[in-house]
Design an enzyme around this catalytic site. Structure first.
Site, PDB file in Angstrom:
ATOM      1  N   ARG A   1      -4.405  31.517  -2.630  1.00 36.80           N
ATOM      2  CA  ARG A   1      -5.689  30.912  -3.024  1.00 36.80           C
ATOM      3  C   ARG A   1      -6.779  31.475  -2.112  1.00 36.80           C
ATOM      4  O   ARG A   1      -7.056  30.911  -1.046  1.00 36.80           O
ATOM      5  CB  ARG A   1      -5.633  29.399  -2.863  1.00 36.80           C
ATOM      6  CG  ARG A   1      -4.749  28.674  -3.849  1.00 36.80           C
ATOM      7  CD  ARG A   1      -4.767  27.196  -3.494  1.00 36.80           C
ATOM      8  NE  ARG A   1      -4.385  26.329  -4.571  1.00 36.80           N
ATOM      9  CZ  ARG A   1      -3.192  25.719  -4.652  1.00 36.80           C
ATOM     10  NH1 ARG A   1      -2.289  25.905  -3.724  1.00 36.80           N
ATOM     11  NH2 ARG A   1      -2.930  24.917  -5.665  1.00 36.80           N
TER      12      ARG A   1
ATOM     13  N   HIS B   1      -8.133  12.444   2.546  1.00 37.60           N
ATOM     14  CA  HIS B   1      -7.640  13.252   3.664  1.00 37.60           C
ATOM     15  C   HIS B   1      -6.450  12.588   4.366  1.00 37.60           C
ATOM     16  O   HIS B   1      -5.535  13.256   4.817  1.00 37.60           O
ATOM     17  CB  HIS B   1      -8.781  13.527   4.645  1.00 37.60           C
ATOM     18  CG  HIS B   1      -9.626  14.688   4.212  1.00 37.60           C
ATOM     19  ND1 HIS B   1     -10.914  14.874   4.622  1.00 37.60           N
ATOM     20  CD2 HIS B   1      -9.349  15.715   3.383  1.00 37.60           C
ATOM     21  CE1 HIS B   1     -11.392  15.977   4.068  1.00 37.60           C
ATOM     22  NE2 HIS B   1     -10.458  16.494   3.313  1.00 37.60           N
TER      23      HIS B   1
ATOM     24  N   CYS C   1       2.497  27.498 -10.959  1.00 36.57           N
ATOM     25  CA  CYS C   1       2.060  27.500  -9.552  1.00 36.57           C
ATOM     26  C   CYS C   1       1.362  26.205  -9.158  1.00 36.57           C
ATOM     27  O   CYS C   1       0.875  26.086  -8.048  1.00 36.57           O
ATOM     28  CB  CYS C   1       1.171  28.708  -9.260  1.00 36.57           C
ATOM     29  SG  CYS C   1      -0.367  28.696 -10.179  1.00 36.57           S
TER      30      CYS C   1
HETATM   31  C1  PEP Z   1      -3.665  24.391 -10.403  1.00 40.48           C
HETATM   32  O1  PEP Z   1      -4.711  24.002 -10.938  1.00 40.48           O
HETATM   33  O2  PEP Z   1      -2.532  23.995 -10.713  1.00 40.48           O
HETATM   34  C2  PEP Z   1      -3.716  25.393  -9.326  1.00 40.48           C
HETATM   35  C3  PEP Z   1      -2.632  25.968  -8.857  1.00 40.48           C
HETATM   36  O3  PEP Z   1      -4.931  25.675  -8.813  1.00 40.48           O
HETATM   37  P1  PEP Z   1      -5.737  24.720  -7.803  1.00 40.48           P
HETATM   38  O4  PEP Z   1      -4.830  23.574  -7.417  1.00 40.48           O
HETATM   39  O5  PEP Z   1      -6.118  25.589  -6.676  1.00 40.48           O
HETATM   40  O6  PEP Z   1      -6.895  24.289  -8.657  1.00 40.48           O
END
Ligand code: PEP
Ligand code: MG
Length: 588
Positions: free
Chosen positions: A299, A192, A505
């Protein structure tokens, strides 16, 4: 002579300043015997201290609200939740009564016991929570001793915060005008403290072994939050080199933010669409819709986590409609619930798993609980009446999962048509590519979807077999690994031959050193935390498509992540320098 130490790069940027040591432990904790008739008074003292700490945490959260993303500000909600945990409170109360000790001692004993339990947990996210618990313990002891942790005043001098670890409550004592960097002996990239440092824009290197012993308070230090390098007593030459980088960094910061509304095109006019990742509806308040092509990843699980129970369909419709409005008519990509793994949902307890990251998460969990999936998809469909929405499935592993979700979607659309509910019948439907096996099977999957989005955060950890939250192996989590680059290239090739858009992403989409590589491999859509958008845009505007392709081809053929990083850093540095010398050359 200078000395170099190596740690984990936790928040980017260079900082040069003297170290100031901060000690987390309290030196003299009073100890006294509590007679049975004094127990109630001691317990009351404990309760009052807890109320006080909760108040201080809320104050701190408020104070940092404008500097942190809403997701990161929730770190303090988690701390308040620990404070109010009835088991925790009962354990400390029992310790006072059973052993006749004062609240300070009882608290320390209970925190120590809990820490052992947390640190032995298999789930890395839970292991990181031991630090939160230590932080809470420290704050309550301070409150019991009526020792307010006062803000540090740097007397007008820049400084580096140095401690065993950087904990969430430490953000409250920083002299924000003069703090230049953070260096700690413990902590991981995803603790954190590290998340807060990134959110606050303070360069940080963590996990520097024995730094408090090797570098006394007052030592002149350079930290490089991009490489994890820490230099004690730098030589004149090293100092000059890093001061130059610091100058570049500072003037870059102010100038690059100016390019965020410029067209998102390479020097030869190739359009690259830059999208925002958002975690909650609150993130939308700060979103500059004119600077983005839309929301590339919503998300949704974080909005679910903020609540005490599952949101109803109507509540979800309201939430998704607000996202659509925030994007001002631009596309919004809604990802179905990605809980499980490192993202547990308090009111939906999943069984303990030995390897939660390889376990029951994402679409696997939703297909086993169709009610959750149906409600969410229906809500997304209803919100799609407002504008261009896209549906994205996380953690897809098999073609059967995609087929099943397509069937569900078709069925739900029929239902909505029957009920005369408005929705977009051509809503785009896509999958995340984050489970490695999906890559070779993409030729079978692509005909079934409208787009794909590469979740490199998970894909990289699965490809490298390196837990993204494990401090011991964190140094090996390197997306520049040439093997990772070849996989990213392969995904783009498959998508192009199926004529389906592919976006990135994961975090690398916001890393400007990756920008020319991703464009060179064929990606035209990148979705990132909005804070990274200006530097990514500046970078792409300084390369031609041919240059990106040449660089990507050269990088993928190298034999180490370090060599790739070196290559792209040089190329980007030259262009940034050119931009900084004459910003207009990069403008239309
Ligand atoms: C990823 O895994 O790159 C993603 C965008 O999803 P998260 O970070 O929410 O697992
Ligand atoms: Mg993921």
């Amino acid at each position: 002579m200078s000395r170099k130490l190596k740690g984990i790069a936790a928040a980017p940027g260079v900082a040069i300043a003297p170290l100031v040591h901060f000690h987390g432990t309290l030196d003299q904790i009073p100890t006294w015997k509590v007679a049975p008739e004094g127990t109630a008074a001691e317990q009351k003292r404990l309760q009052e201290a807890i109320v006080e700490v909760a108040r201080l945490l809320r104050e701190l959260q408020q104070e940092l609200a404008s500097a942190l993303t809403s997701q990161d500000a929730r770190i303090y909600d988690a701390q308040v939740a620990i404070l109010h945990d009835p088991t925790f409170l009962a354990d400390v109360t029992r310790e006072i009564a059973l052993h006749g000790v004062n609240a300070e001692v009882a608290l320390q004993r209970v925190v120590a016991r809990y820490e052992v339990v947390f640190e032995s947990m298999a789930d890395p996210a839970m292991r990181e929570r031991a630090a939160d618990l230590r932080d809470i313990g420290r704050q309550v002891v301070c409150a019991l001793m009526a020792k307010a942790r006062s803000k540090y005043t740097a007397n007008g001098c820049d400084y580096l915060f140095c401690a065993d670890e950087f904990l969430p409550s430490d953000a409250g004592i920083l002299d924000r005008r003069h703090i230049r960097g953070i260096v700690t002996a413990h902590g991981g990239k995803y603790s954190h403290g590290a998340i807060l440092a990134r959110s606050l824009g303070i360069p940080a290197v963590v996990g520097v072994e024995d730094v408090m012993i090797k570098a006394p308070s007052g030592t002149n230090v350079v930290i490089d939050g991009d490489s994890g390098m820490v230099i004690l007593d730098p030589s004149a030459e090293e100092l000059a080199q890093y001061q130059q980088r610091l100058r570049e960094q500072r003037s870059a910061e102010s100038r690059i933010s100016e390019v965020r509304f410029d067209p998102s095109v390479t020097t030869d006019g190739t359009a690259i669409r830059l999208y925002a990742n958002t975690e909650s509806v609150r993130d939308l308040e700060r979103l500059e819709a004119d600077a983005i092509a839309g929301i590339g990843l919503f998300r949704t699980e974080f909005a679910f986590m903020e609540r005490k129970q599952f949101p109803t369909e109507q509540e979800q419709v309201t939430m998704y409609c607000r996202a659509m409005e925030g994007a001002k008519g631009k596309p919004v990509t809604f990802r179905t619930l990605d809980v499980g793994g490192d993202k547990p949902l308090g009111y939906f307890r999943t069984p303990d798993e030995r390897n939660p990251v390889l376990g029951w998460r994402g679409i696997r969990l939703c297909l086993d609980w169709p009610d959750i999936l149906y409600t969410q998809l229906r809500a997304m469909l209803r919100a799609s009446a407002l504008g261009p929405a896209r549906i994205l499935l996380p953690m897809v592993t098999t073609k059967a999962e995609v087929v099943r979700c397509r069937e569900v979607l078709t069925h739900l659309m029929q239902d909505l048509r029957d009920g005369k509910e408005q929705h977009d019948p051509n809503i785009a439907f896509g999958v995340m590519v984050e489970v490695p096996v999906l890559v070779p099977t993409l030729p079978d999957i692509l005909p079934l979807v409208d787009f794909i989005s590469v979740g490199t955060n998970d894909l990289v950890q699965y490809l490298l077999a390196v837990d993204r939250d494990n401090q011991r192996v964190a140094k090996m989590y390197d997306p520049f690994h040439p093997g990772v680059l070849r996989v990213l290239e392969q995904i783009a090739i498959y998508a192009a031959s199926a004529r389906k858009p592919a976006s990135i992403c994961g975090e690398i989409a916001g890393d400007h050193l990756f920008t020319p590589l991703l464009i060179g491999f064929g990606y035209r859509e990148l979705s990132m935390a909005p804070v990274f958008l200006p530097r990514v845009k500046l970078t792409l505007r300084s390369f031609s498509l041919a240059e990106c392709r040449a660089l990507a081809a050269e990088a993928r053929a190298l034999d180490s992540a370090a060599a790739v990083r070196h290559l792209v850093t040089e190329q980007v540095r030259v262009r940034w320098q050119r931009f900084l010398e004459s910003p207009e050359a990069n403008r239309p």
